[in-house]
Design a protein around this motif. Structure first.
Motif, PDB file in Angstrom:
ATOM      1  N   ARG A 196      83.110 -26.958  39.177  1.00  0.00           N
ATOM      2  CA  ARG A 196      81.955 -26.525  38.385  1.00  0.00           C
ATOM      3  C   ARG A 196      82.372 -25.571  37.265  1.00  0.00           C
ATOM      4  O   ARG A 196      81.822 -25.601  36.171  1.00  0.00           O
ATOM      5  CB  ARG A 196      80.916 -25.875  39.300  1.00  0.00           C
ATOM      6  CG  ARG A 196      80.352 -26.855  40.341  1.00  0.00           C
ATOM      7  CD  ARG A 196      79.180 -26.264  41.120  1.00  0.00           C
ATOM      8  NE  ARG A 196      78.608 -27.255  42.020  1.00  0.00           N
ATOM      9  CZ  ARG A 196      78.919 -27.379  43.309  1.00  0.00           C
ATOM     10  NH1 ARG A 196      79.823 -26.559  43.849  1.00  0.00           N
ATOM     11  NH2 ARG A 196      78.353 -28.304  44.058  1.00  0.00           N
ATOM     12  N   LYS A 206      78.020 -32.122  39.732  1.00  0.00           N
ATOM     13  CA  LYS A 206      77.219 -31.770  40.912  1.00  0.00           C
ATOM     14  C   LYS A 206      77.941 -32.137  42.204  1.00  0.00           C
ATOM     15  O   LYS A 206      77.484 -31.820  43.293  1.00  0.00           O
ATOM     16  CB  LYS A 206      75.861 -32.468  40.843  1.00  0.00           C
ATOM     17  CG  LYS A 206      75.022 -32.015  39.647  1.00  0.00           C
ATOM     18  CD  LYS A 206      73.696 -32.739  39.602  1.00  0.00           C
ATOM     19  CE  LYS A 206      72.803 -32.174  38.497  1.00  0.00           C
ATOM     20  NZ  LYS A 206      73.387 -32.285  37.156  1.00  0.00           N
ATOM     21  N   ASP A 208      78.174 -34.917  43.734  1.00  0.00           N
ATOM     22  CA  ASP A 208      77.201 -35.598  44.574  1.00  0.00           C
ATOM     23  C   ASP A 208      77.505 -37.072  44.787  1.00  0.00           C
ATOM     24  O   ASP A 208      76.676 -37.823  45.302  1.00  0.00           O
ATOM     25  CB  ASP A 208      75.802 -35.450  43.954  1.00  0.00           C
ATOM     26  CG  ASP A 208      75.722 -36.055  42.553  1.00  0.00           C
ATOM     27  OD1 ASP A 208      76.751 -36.582  42.077  1.00  0.00           O
ATOM     28  OD2 ASP A 208      74.645 -35.989  41.935  1.00  0.00           O
ATOM     29  N   CYS A 211      78.324 -38.198  39.846  1.00  0.00           N
ATOM     30  CA  CYS A 211      78.677 -37.589  38.556  1.00  0.00           C
ATOM     31  C   CYS A 211      80.057 -38.008  38.074  1.00  0.00           C
ATOM     32  O   CYS A 211      80.294 -38.138  36.872  1.00  0.00           O
ATOM     33  CB  CYS A 211      78.557 -36.061  38.625  1.00  0.00           C
ATOM     34  SG  CYS A 211      79.544 -35.268  39.906  1.00  0.00           S
TER      35      CYS A 211
END
Length: 338
Positions: A196, A206, A208, A211
């Motif tokens: 990040r 993210k 997840d 991305c």
């Protein structure tokens, strides 16, 4: 005059707690490795980790140490020699940590009349704890000691076709002699917050599952995306089908959220999933080192067999292979012409 500085990780001077301790102190006190405020970092590293870890790490280094010295250093020196033989501008070799310092490398180039330096961290994928710390320190040293120099920083080469081809060929040369059930790509782990922090968009990463597959400027510095992209391109070249390969991340500090899945956890599960013959490759490294020789070739193999596996191959890094050295030499020739 142009010149090149190759930079790898580094190594303690010997596999003894006496030499491992200052090496670990320099490494772990790097704000790009453990990215917390200085006082907290000092408390964690010098107050806790360095009280016990040097002895354990020294024992691990002792298991892989070569007669000539640290495998990482010896291999890097062999690679450096092969590359230098193929180009006609000065090439120096440094380590980010330890006694083969970047300062010494830049001074060596200066003494040979070099004023324009191609700075090449020997890491395929960009990460704070590898690429960033080298680039930042080199620039600090340039401003302080070598203001007449200019740098050309070589970006992460995780997806450069000639690198991918060399990596794929290196892997294939070993798989051709091993009847494997599964190929595991094990990359060095980093804390999720590093992903990040390097997101230039401040919003894309993210972690997840989607991305990394969605185009973004963040990918230029995203270690996770670059690892998956390296895997994707290599398996495509090798023609390895879905289900016969996977990707994990190794090496982590307790008490922090690191990239998953974890190599050791996944390797231990595999025999129960019908995977009895496992090959592991470590493409975050171009040179074999503690993380590949001890953590994978010894520890992961032991655990895999203990959990019911029958055959295990730790595929060596590209090291000083002729094709890889030729790739680096060609990049230097392109820099020389530019």
């Amino acid at each position: 005059m142009k010149g090149v500085l190759l930079v790898n990780l580094g190594s303690p001077e010997s596999p003894t707690a006496k030499d491992v301790k200052p090496y670990l102190d320099e490494f772990l006190m790097d704000k790009y490795v453990i990215d917390v405020p200085f006082l907290l970092r000092a408390l964690l590293v010098r107050g806790i980790i360095l009280q016990t870890r040097p002895k354990k790490s020294a024992a691990a280094y002792a298991k892989i140490w070569w007669e000539e010295g640290s495998p990482l250093v010896v291999i890097s020196q062999r690679m450096h020699k092969k590359v230098q033989a193929q180009v006609d501008i000065p090439v120096a070799l440094s380590m980010r940590y330890g006694t083969m310092t970047i300062l010494k490398g830049l001074q060596e180039l200066k003494d040979k009349g070099v004023t324009e330096v191609m700075l090449m961290p020997l890491y395929p994928q960009h990460a704070m704890a590898s690429t960033t710390t080298i680039v930042v320190l080199a620039e600090e040293l340039r401003q302080k000691h070598f203001p007449e120099m200019t740098f050309t920083n070589i970006p992460a080469f995780y997806n450069k076709p000639d690198y991918i081809q060399a990596l794929a060929n290196s892997i294939k040369s070993h798989l051709d002699t091993f009847d494997y059930d599964h190929l595991l790509f094990s990359y060095h782990g980093v804390p999720k917050r590093h992903i990040r922090k390097t997101d230039v968009t401040k919003s894309h990463c993210k972690i997840d599952g989607s991305c990394c597959n969605t185009p973004s400027p963040a990918h230029e510095f995203c270690y996770r995306h670059q690892c998956y992209e390296t895997t994707k391109q290599v398996v495509k070249l090798l023609g390895i089908p879905e289900g016969k390969y996977s990707q994990t991340f190794q090496s982590r500090l307790a008490g922090d959220k690191w990239l998953t899945p974890y190599t050791d956890v996944e390797v231990n599960k595999m025999p129960d999933q019908g995977i009895k013959k496992l090959a592991v490759v470590t493409p975050a490294f171009v040179s074999d080192c503690l993380e590949t020789l001890e953590e994978i070739a010894m520890e992961a193999k032991h655990e895999f067999i203990e959990h019911g596996g029958t055959d295990f191959m730790a595929i060596p890094c590209m090291n000083d292979g002729d094709e890889w050295c030729g790739v680096v030499a060609n990049w230097i020739k392109e820099f020389q012409k530019g």
